[in-house]
Design a protein around this motif. Structure first.
Motif, short mmCIF file in Angstrom:
data_model
loop_
_atom_site.label_atom_id
_atom_site.label_comp_id
_atom_site.label_asym_id
_atom_site.label_seq_id
_atom_site.Cartn_x
_atom_site.Cartn_y
_atom_site.Cartn_z
N GLU A 181 -5.89 -0.41 -0.77
CA GLU A 181 -6.11 1.00 -1.38
C GLU A 181 -4.80 1.50 -1.63
O GLU A 181 -3.88 2.19 -1.36
CB GLU A 181 -6.41 1.73 0.10
N ALA A 202 -8.09 -7.52 -3.38
CA ALA A 202 -9.02 -6.55 -3.67
C ALA A 202 -9.15 -5.55 -2.81
O ALA A 202 -9.63 -4.37 -3.12
CB ALA A 202 -10.31 -7.54 -3.65
N GLY A 203 -8.83 -5.76 -1.65
CA GLY A 203 -8.85 -4.40 -0.73
C GLY A 203 -7.96 -3.64 -0.44
O GLY A 203 -7.82 -2.81 0.18
N GLN A 246 -11.00 -0.24 -11.84
CA GLN A 246 -11.10 0.85 -13.27
C GLN A 246 -10.02 1.44 -13.86
O GLN A 246 -9.81 1.60 -14.87
CB GLN A 246 -12.36 1.64 -12.83
N SER A 258 0.77 -1.06 -0.17
CA SER A 258 0.01 -0.18 -0.20
C SER A 258 0.97 1.05 0.03
O SER A 258 0.90 1.94 0.90
CB SER A 258 -0.92 0.03 1.33
N ARG A 285 -14.82 -5.95 -6.84
CA ARG A 285 -15.17 -4.77 -6.01
C ARG A 285 -13.96 -3.86 -5.79
O ARG A 285 -13.98 -2.91 -4.63
CB ARG A 285 -15.72 -5.33 -4.55
N ALA A 286 -12.85 -4.28 -6.39
CA ALA A 286 -11.59 -3.32 -5.79
C ALA A 286 -11.62 -2.07 -6.26
O ALA A 286 -12.16 -1.75 -7.61
CB ALA A 286 -10.28 -4.15 -6.63
N SER A 287 -11.12 -1.00 -5.50
CA SER A 287 -11.17 0.49 -5.93
C SER A 287 -10.12 0.51 -6.98
O SER A 287 -10.50 1.68 -7.62
CB SER A 287 -10.87 1.24 -4.57
N TRP A 288 -9.31 -0.30 -7.22
CA TRP A 288 -8.41 -0.04 -8.15
C TRP A 288 -8.51 -0.73 -9.51
O TRP A 288 -7.82 -0.29 -10.79
CB TRP A 288 -6.74 -0.44 -8.04
N GLU A 340 -3.08 2.72 -5.94
CA GLU A 340 -3.39 2.64 -7.37
C GLU A 340 -2.28 1.72 -8.05
O GLU A 340 -1.16 1.79 -8.07
CB GLU A 340 -3.03 4.09 -7.80
#
Length: 697
Positions: A476, A473-474, A499, A449, A494-497, A478
């Motif tokens: 945080e 997936a969790g 997209q 991270s 569901r991962a924030s990265w 880029e």
């Protein structure tokens, strides 16, 4: 008329044009008799001057052969060519001209230029001691054989205007005067003086050093006539006018070296060398602070090459060869020589480089120099990551820093990894193998991270434990590229990265097709997609093409995807994938008709891997009729069921392929006749060499 690559001149095979010299064009070449790389200096064909050019080039060959100095290229042969041209063959050198260096990085600081200036003046002094002046000293005639290291080995090129010092007082050859570069010629050469002497080289060397420091010539003129007028009637600018901060001693050095009257210049090159040596800068105690500041700048903008090159200059000033590695690898990246991950096992790194770089012969020099630097210093440069690699694992250097580690994960290495992140001014790409405990996996991924870890590769060997993908997936952070597998990929949706991903690799993923589609179609601007060991049915292809935005996709791998004969018509027929640059379809039971599908529906592929796809002779025949054949740079046909006729057909079409084009044809029953045809066409398989890689023990 330029020589074409592949032209045979006696035992020499002509390569690409490297550079323009005073009366010749220099080409790379290969001596088939000695199995060695060479240079060929070929006199220009000119209706009015061609004969004189030939004589000047022949004179250069005889002079270099007679002197046998280490500061000159080793001359091997003098051969006659059609159209009344002559070629001088010499051993190829690895490095660059000073002109190349200035074009790439601009003016040098005194600390960087000073050792090069010492080498130039020392070489001229040695040439003068043997009774000859050079006559055409300028950046293009200085070859830095060992790159940018201060202790560089220097060679003097382009001696066609050289003459014996004993002849210096004789009348000048008007043609020779016209061939000189006016920017570096002394006033007496272009004015009314009847003779010239060794001080011609002193003036040229002073002009060269002035330009290397400032990026400008001592005289500013709009055209040649204005230049001639300024040189014959006035004095050169002071260095301080073009370089604020130049010292009085530096001004005095150039005023004397560029004096209009030869009698006011240095009496000899040795006297000039002594004066230049006195200008050596002293290295201050703040160098360590400067390095830390520059490394911080690299960390803030890892994709910006500027801070890296400034750091490279500092390291070079200290005599640290890593400065040269940074410059070499930055240029290799600029030239497109980083290769493609899915194809690195068989595709040489230069296969996708810019054509202009291939034509200039620059890639061979850069790759050879990189290989030598990594072989000599790689272990020291990667020592901080040595304890993190699994046995036989690789640590890769990119743009001078560690940027890829095949990671061995355990309790000790996780802490070391965090420490490496804290120190390494780079973006790290990690290849992770088998962390044994869930707690250690969490600690490892927690260490990731950080903005410095943007690429994750090969997560799938963690087995079928779903916690691994859930933790991933969790994160945080880029990310730009992720490889995962051996589990249900649905948590990654569901991962924030997700997209922001540019590269996604899924290997042997379980779960339903909808879950896989949700992950594969999540990124907005995917440029690389690999679905490996994941069975794709003909019914599953339309949803993938319909839901995913593949408009920017350039790399696609569907290795071992179970694609059957005819499936490529469904995959490519929509036109959604016509922009692919590289496609890997290896180990799919495709048929002859799929060769026709590739030929029709791809627009301009550069890399195509069909290894162990049984397309047979008919499939290859369809590929050879593709309109994009002339732009293909690499083709893997290993184990495709090709026979002797297919090999002969490929050999006949070899002239339509770019040079070089990398073709793999192993494990095909082509017979001796087929192998001979491919060899004579220059399509024998090549083995890629790993770039910037240090293997663990």
């Amino acid at each position: 008329m330029a020589l074409q690559p592949g032209t045979r001149v006696g035992p020499y095979e002509v390569g690409v044009r490297l550079r323009s010299m005073t009366v010749s064009d220099q080409y790379s070449g290969y001596d088939t008799a000695r199995a060695a790389h060479v240079w060929l200096d070929v006199s220009r064909s000119d209706p009015g001057r061609g004969e004189r050019y030939r004589h000047l080039l022949a004179d250069q060959y005889r002079l270099v052969s007679t002197l046998e100095l280490e500061i000159l290229p080793r001359a091997r042969d003098l051969i006659e060519l059609p159209e009344d041209r002559t070629a001088v063959v010499s051993d190829a050198l690895v490095g660059e001209t000073l002109l190349d260096r200035l074009k790439q990085l601009g003016p040098m600081r005194l600390a960087t230029l000073h050792p090069i200036g010492v080498a130039i003046l020392s070489a001229l002094a040695e040439l003068h001691s043997r009774g000859y002046l050079h006559g055409a000293i300028r950046p293009a005639s200085i070859f830095l054989e060992d790159g940018r290291h201060p202790a560089t080995k220097l060679r003097l090129l382009d001696l066609v205007l050289a003459r014996a010092l004993s002849d210096a007082g004789r009348p000048r050859d008007t043609l020779v005067v016209g061939l000189g570069s006016f920017g570096f010629a002394p006033p007496e050469l272009i004015g009314k003086a009847k003779t010239v002497d060794a001080r011609l080289d002193i003036y040229g060397a002073a002009t060269l050093l002035f330009q290397a420091l400032t990026g400008e010539l001592p005289f500013i003129a709009k055209n040649i006539l204005a230049m001639v007028d300024a040189k014959t009637k006035g004095e050169a600018r002071r260095l301080s006018e073009a370089l604020p901060g130049a010292t009085i001693a530096m001004d005095a050095f150039f005023m004397r070296g560029l004096a209009r009257d030869p009698r006011d210049r240095f009496a000899s090159v040795l006297a000039m060398l002594e004066a230049w040596s006195a200008l050596a800068p002293e290295s201050g105690p703040a160098d360590g602070d400067r390095e830390a500041t520059l490394e911080a700048a690299v960390l803030r903008a890892p994709s910006d090459v500027g801070p890296r090159l400034v750091l490279a200059d500092l390291l070079t000033e200290r005599g640290d060869p890593r400065g040269e590695l940074i410059v070499v690898q930055c240029e290799l990246q600029r030239l497109g020589c980083d290769g493609l991950r899915p194809f690195r096992s068989w595709l040489p790194p230069e296969a996708l480089a810019e054509p202009s770089a291939l034509e200039a012969g620059r890639l061979h020099e850069l790759l050879s120099r990189e290989e030598l630097l990594v072989r000599e210093h790689g272990e020291a440069w990667t020592a901080e990551a040595a304890g993190l690699t699994r046995r036989g694992g690789a640590v890769e250097l990119r743009r001078g820093f560690i940027e890829h580690v095949e990671l061995r994960t355990n309790a000790a290495s996780t802490g070391a990894l965090v420490e490496l992140f804290a120190r390494a001014p780079c973006t790290l790409s990690l290849q992770v193998f088998d962390p044994p405990e869930l707690a250690q996996r969490r600690a490892l991924l927690g260490a990731l991270s950080t903005p410095r870890a943007r690429l994750l590769e090969e997560i799938h060997p963690w087995g079928a434990d779903e916690d691994a993908l859930a933790i991933l997936a969790g994160l945080e952070v880029e990310l730009r590229r992720v490889s995962a597998g051996n589990g249900d990929p649905s948590p990654l949706a569901r991962a924030s990265w997700l997209q922001g991903l540019e590269g996604l690799v899924l290997v042997r993923c379980r779960g339903d097709w909808d879950a896989l589609l949700e992950v594969a179609c999540g990124p907005r601007r995917l440029r690389e997609l690999q679905l490996i060991d994941i069975p794709l049915t003909r019914e599953g292809l339309p949803p993938l093409l319909g839901r995913a935005d593949l408009s920017e996709l350039r790399i696609l791998s569907l290795r071992r995807a179970g694609l059957a004969s005819g499936d490529l018509w469904h995959l490519l027929g929509s036109g959604a994938l016509e922009g692919l640059v590289a496609i890997d379809l290896a180990e799919n039971p495709l048929g002859a008709s799929d060769g026709a599908a590739l030929a029709r529906h791809l627009a301009a592929p550069r890399v195509l891997d069909l290894s162990r796809c049984p397309i047979g002779d008919q499939g290859l025949e369809a590929l050879l009729d593709a309109p994009w054949l002339g732009g293909l740079r690499a083709l893997n046909l290993e184990g495709c069921g090709l026979g002797p006729e297919a090999a002969a057909a490929l050999a006949r079409r070899a002239g339509e392929l770019p040079r070089p084009c990398y073709v793999e044809v192993g494990n095909n029953p082509i017979g001796e006749r087929g192998r001979r045809a491919l060899f004579e066409a220059g399509l024998s398989p090549r083995t890629p060499r790993p770039r910037g890689t240090v293997r663990g023990r």
